[in-house]
Design an enzyme around this catalytic site. Structure first.
Site, PDB file in Angstrom:
ATOM      1  N   ARG A  68       0.594  -0.797   0.041  1.00  0.00           N
ATOM      2  CA  ARG A  68      -0.510  -0.017  -0.164  1.00  0.00           C
ATOM      3  C   ARG A  68       0.742   1.181   0.062  1.00  0.00           C
ATOM      4  O   ARG A  68       0.159   2.153  -0.810  1.00  0.00           O
ATOM      5  CB  ARG A  68      -0.929   0.263   1.168  1.00  0.00           C
ATOM      6  CG  ARG A  68      -1.805  -1.090   1.233  1.00  0.00           C
ATOM      7  CD  ARG A  68      -2.673  -0.933   2.344  1.00  0.00           C
ATOM      8  NE  ARG A  68      -3.998  -1.684   2.264  1.00  0.00           N
ATOM      9  CZ  ARG A  68      -3.402  -2.713   3.483  1.00  0.00           C
ATOM     10  NH1 ARG A  68      -3.035  -3.113   4.237  1.00  0.00           N
ATOM     11  NH2 ARG A  68      -4.899  -4.070   3.293  1.00  0.00           N
ATOM     12  N   ASP A 120     -16.370  -2.929  -4.565  1.00  0.00           N
ATOM     13  CA  ASP A 120     -15.883  -4.298  -3.468  1.00  0.00           C
ATOM     14  C   ASP A 120     -17.491  -4.445  -3.312  1.00  0.00           C
ATOM     15  O   ASP A 120     -18.493  -3.729  -3.667  1.00  0.00           O
ATOM     16  CB  ASP A 120     -15.357  -4.517  -2.244  1.00  0.00           C
ATOM     17  CG  ASP A 120     -15.266  -5.530  -1.676  1.00  0.00           C
ATOM     18  OD1 ASP A 120     -13.924  -5.657  -1.678  1.00  0.00           O
ATOM     19  OD2 ASP A 120     -16.063  -6.290  -1.115  1.00  0.00           O
ATOM     20  N   ALA A 178     -17.207  -6.866  -9.273  1.00  0.00           N
ATOM     21  CA  ALA A 178     -16.492  -6.046  -9.858  1.00  0.00           C
ATOM     22  C   ALA A 178     -16.096  -6.195 -11.334  1.00  0.00           C
ATOM     23  O   ALA A 178     -15.788  -5.701 -11.870  1.00  0.00           O
ATOM     24  CB  ALA A 178     -14.676  -6.974  -9.304  1.00  0.00           C
ATOM     25  N   ASP A 182      -7.031  -6.055  -6.379  1.00  0.00           N
ATOM     26  CA  ASP A 182      -6.521  -7.543  -5.148  1.00  0.00           C
ATOM     27  C   ASP A 182      -7.577  -8.053  -5.126  1.00  0.00           C
ATOM     28  O   ASP A 182      -8.597  -8.037  -3.871  1.00  0.00           O
ATOM     29  CB  ASP A 182      -5.978  -6.599  -3.794  1.00  0.00           C
ATOM     30  CG  ASP A 182      -5.548  -7.528  -2.673  1.00  0.00           C
ATOM     31  OD1 ASP A 182      -5.351  -8.792  -3.475  1.00  0.00           O
ATOM     32  OD2 ASP A 182      -5.739  -6.497  -1.758  1.00  0.00           O
ATOM     33  N   CYS A 200      -3.128 -13.546  -4.339  1.00  0.00           N
ATOM     34  CA  CYS A 200      -3.062 -14.380  -2.904  1.00  0.00           C
ATOM     35  C   CYS A 200      -3.190 -15.704  -3.126  1.00  0.00           C
ATOM     36  O   CYS A 200      -3.221 -15.806  -2.158  1.00  0.00           O
ATOM     37  CB  CYS A 200      -3.648 -13.425  -1.467  1.00  0.00           C
ATOM     38  SG  CYS A 200      -6.395 -13.715  -2.366  1.00  0.00           S
TER      39      CYS A 200
HETATM   40  N1  SAH Z   1      -7.333  -4.670  -1.232  1.00  0.00           N
HETATM   41  C1  SAH Z   1      -8.120  -5.782   0.295  1.00  0.00           C
HETATM   42  C2  SAH Z   1      -8.591  -6.029   0.496  1.00  0.00           C
HETATM   43  C3  SAH Z   1      -8.520  -7.357  -1.095  1.00  0.00           C
HETATM   44  S1  SAH Z   1      -9.278  -9.406  -0.203  1.00  0.00           S
HETATM   45  C4  SAH Z   1      -7.578  -4.322   1.346  1.00  0.00           C
HETATM   46  O1  SAH Z   1      -6.457  -4.078   0.664  1.00  0.00           O
HETATM   47  O2  SAH Z   1      -7.477  -4.494   2.544  1.00  0.00           O
HETATM   48  C5  SAH Z   1     -10.364  -9.080  -1.532  1.00  0.00           C
HETATM   49  C6  SAH Z   1     -11.973  -8.361  -1.612  1.00  0.00           C
HETATM   50  O3  SAH Z   1     -12.149  -8.888  -2.663  1.00  0.00           O
HETATM   51  C7  SAH Z   1     -12.871  -8.860  -0.393  1.00  0.00           C
HETATM   52  O4  SAH Z   1     -12.943  -8.103   0.199  1.00  0.00           O
HETATM   53  C8  SAH Z   1     -14.065  -9.539  -1.088  1.00  0.00           C
HETATM   54  O5  SAH Z   1     -15.112  -8.720  -0.817  1.00  0.00           O
HETATM   55  C9  SAH Z   1     -13.591  -8.215  -2.574  1.00  0.00           C
HETATM   56  N2  SAH Z   1     -14.606 -10.067  -3.305  1.00  0.00           N
HETATM   57  C10 SAH Z   1     -14.823 -11.346  -3.842  1.00  0.00           C
HETATM   58  N3  SAH Z   1     -15.001 -11.231  -4.734  1.00  0.00           N
HETATM   59  C11 SAH Z   1     -15.534  -9.982  -5.420  1.00  0.00           C
HETATM   60  C12 SAH Z   1     -15.899  -9.799  -6.566  1.00  0.00           C
HETATM   61  N4  SAH Z   1     -16.923 -10.672  -7.530  1.00  0.00           N
HETATM   62  N5  SAH Z   1     -16.234  -8.446  -7.039  1.00  0.00           N
HETATM   63  C13 SAH Z   1     -15.768  -7.339  -5.792  1.00  0.00           C
HETATM   64  N6  SAH Z   1     -15.157  -7.745  -4.927  1.00  0.00           N
HETATM   65  C14 SAH Z   1     -15.205  -9.054  -4.654  1.00  0.00           C
END
Ligand code: SAH
Length: 395
Positions: free
Chosen positions: A213, A251, A279, A299, A339
């Site tokens: 970040r 999200d 997304a 992410d 991840c």
């Molecule tokens: N970037 C964040 C962590 C992301 S973890 C940080 O820095 O804290 C992955 C995220 O993807 C989760 O919050 C989850 O709710 C979201 N997610 C899962 N499937 C998704 C989708 N189809 N569209 C959008 N978000 C999604």
């Protein structure tokens, strides 16, 4: 006489090399009648002692290995020593000891404590147990953490699916001290975040992205930013603080996006626009509307949970990265993460290679980053090397 686990011929190599997971298929025979959670001695087929471990007949990981010193049994003092080693790394070596911040204090295999995760959020501790045998030693662990760190409270969180895999019956809840009522507050990179300790994803925050970040923040100045899978705004707030002209954050979880709003407000940041949406659909809509960005962070959640789902996961990464390239200006910055431990760095670079080809763009990888150092990688256990974060310039 302790129970002896005798390995099949030629199956000892990974365990001499200190890999901590002994799967059922490598076992030739068991001399004794161990109860789940018992300490057992693992021996090579020729009788040579290898390590002390904990037995669980419910789990595919039949024995988790902890001590390679025959004189060092898995008694309370051993666990305390391992916990002290882990805390010393974070607080003394890495200097992650500011009481307002958060860090991962214990990272399972990476700290020689397979099945135990402990995160510190300011003065709260969140503990995750993924091993039945360690859950039998929960009291020793919690008491030692409390004695060493004097937290306000220790709260137990469980991960979905782990219970069945280990035959583990655990319920989320307070196990020491006070119970967290509202959200906790932590500071990371001089930004304040609210953390829902009781129901947030993982143990509440993605601490492994801390340094990424900060790296992204340094590239945001003057760019319009898109933060895809933003959760509670870890990257969004850093993009804004780094001087992005606007941050669009998306999200699928409404509880997460509500916290992005709260976190932006708490830090006096006014230019983060939050969307609760899928997304893929959202990025397609942006592309159709002719939207463009100067920096995009991807992410997504762990797409691959097993070897079998690897191919499908690669397809998911491919689609996501190609959707981002459609939205990225010339000379734009793409920050793309994975991840999934199952996806290697080579595999992930391959995704970018294909995305570049399909999009007729040139991608230059500027930084190949991983998880923050409070999530160390064990040289003996490659599975601990899971997070990939590539910072790229796209022409
Ligand atoms: N970037 C964040 C962590 C992301 S973890 C940080 O820095 O804290 C992955 C995220 O993807 C989760 O919050 C989850 O709710 C979201 N997610 C899962 N499937 C998704 C989708 N189809 N569209 C959008 N978000 C999604």
């Amino acid at each position: 006489m302790p129970t002896r686990i005798i390995l099949k011929p030629r199956r000892a190599r990974p365990f001499y090399a200190r890999h901590p997971w002994l799967f059922a298929g490598a076992i030739d025979r068991i001399d004794g009648a161990p109860v789940n959670g018992d300490e057992v001695a693992v021996h090579a087929h020729d009788g040579q002692f290898i390590a002390w471990g904990l037995f669980n007949s419910n789990s595919q990981i039949r024995v988790r290995l902890y001590s390679w010193d025959q004189a060092q049994h898995l008694e309370p003092g051993f666990w305390k020593g391992r916990i002290d080693d882990a805390i010393r790394l974070r607080h003394e070596v890495l200097k992650l000891d500011d009481p307002h911040t958060a860090c991962r204090l214990i990272f399972s295999e990476a700290d020689g404590l397979s099945g135990l995760v402990v995160d510190r959020y300011a003065d709260w501790l969140i503990m995750q147990l993924t091993s039945l045998a360690l859950s039998h030693r929960q009291q020793v662990i919690v008491d030692h953490l409390a004695e060493s760190l004097h937290p306000r409270g220790v709260y137990l969180r469980t991960e979905r699916g782990v219970g069945e895999a280990e035959g583990l019956v655990l319920r989320d809840g307070p196990i020491w001290g006070e119970t967290p009522e509202g959200p906790a507050e932590i500071v990371e990179n001089e930004l304040t975040f609210q953390i829902d300790l009781r129901t947030g994803q993982k143990t509440g925050f993605y601490l492994d992205q801390r340094d990424n970040r900060r790296a992204v923040r340094a590239l945001a100045l003057g760019r319009r930013a898109l933060d895809v899978c933003c959760y509670t705004g870890g990257f969004s707030l850093n993009l804004a603080r780094g001087g992005a002209t606007e941050v669009v954050a998306v999200d699928v979880s409404a509880t997460a996006t509500a916290l992005v709003e709260a976190n932006a407000q708490r830090n006096g940041i006014g230019n983060v626009k939050v969307e609760t949406a899928d997304a893929f659909a959202f990025m397609d809509r942006l592309a159709a509307a002719g939207d463009r960005f100067g920096i995009i962070v991807l992410d997504p959640p762990r797409f691959a949970r097993s070897r079998r789902s690897l191919e499908q996961a690669m397809g998911g990464y491919q689609r996501l990265n190609e959707a981002a390239l459609k939205l990225l200006e010339r000379d734009g910055i793409l920050v793309t993460c994975s991840c999934s431990g199952q996806v290697s760095r080579e595999d992930f670079a391959g995704v970018l290679n294909l995305a570049a080809e399909h999009s007729h763009r040139s991608i230059q990888i500027l930084e190949q980053r991983g998880q923050a150092p409070d999530h160390p990688v064990s040289a003996s256990c490659p599975e601990t090397n899971y997070l990939k974060c590539l910072i790229c310039r796209v022409v």
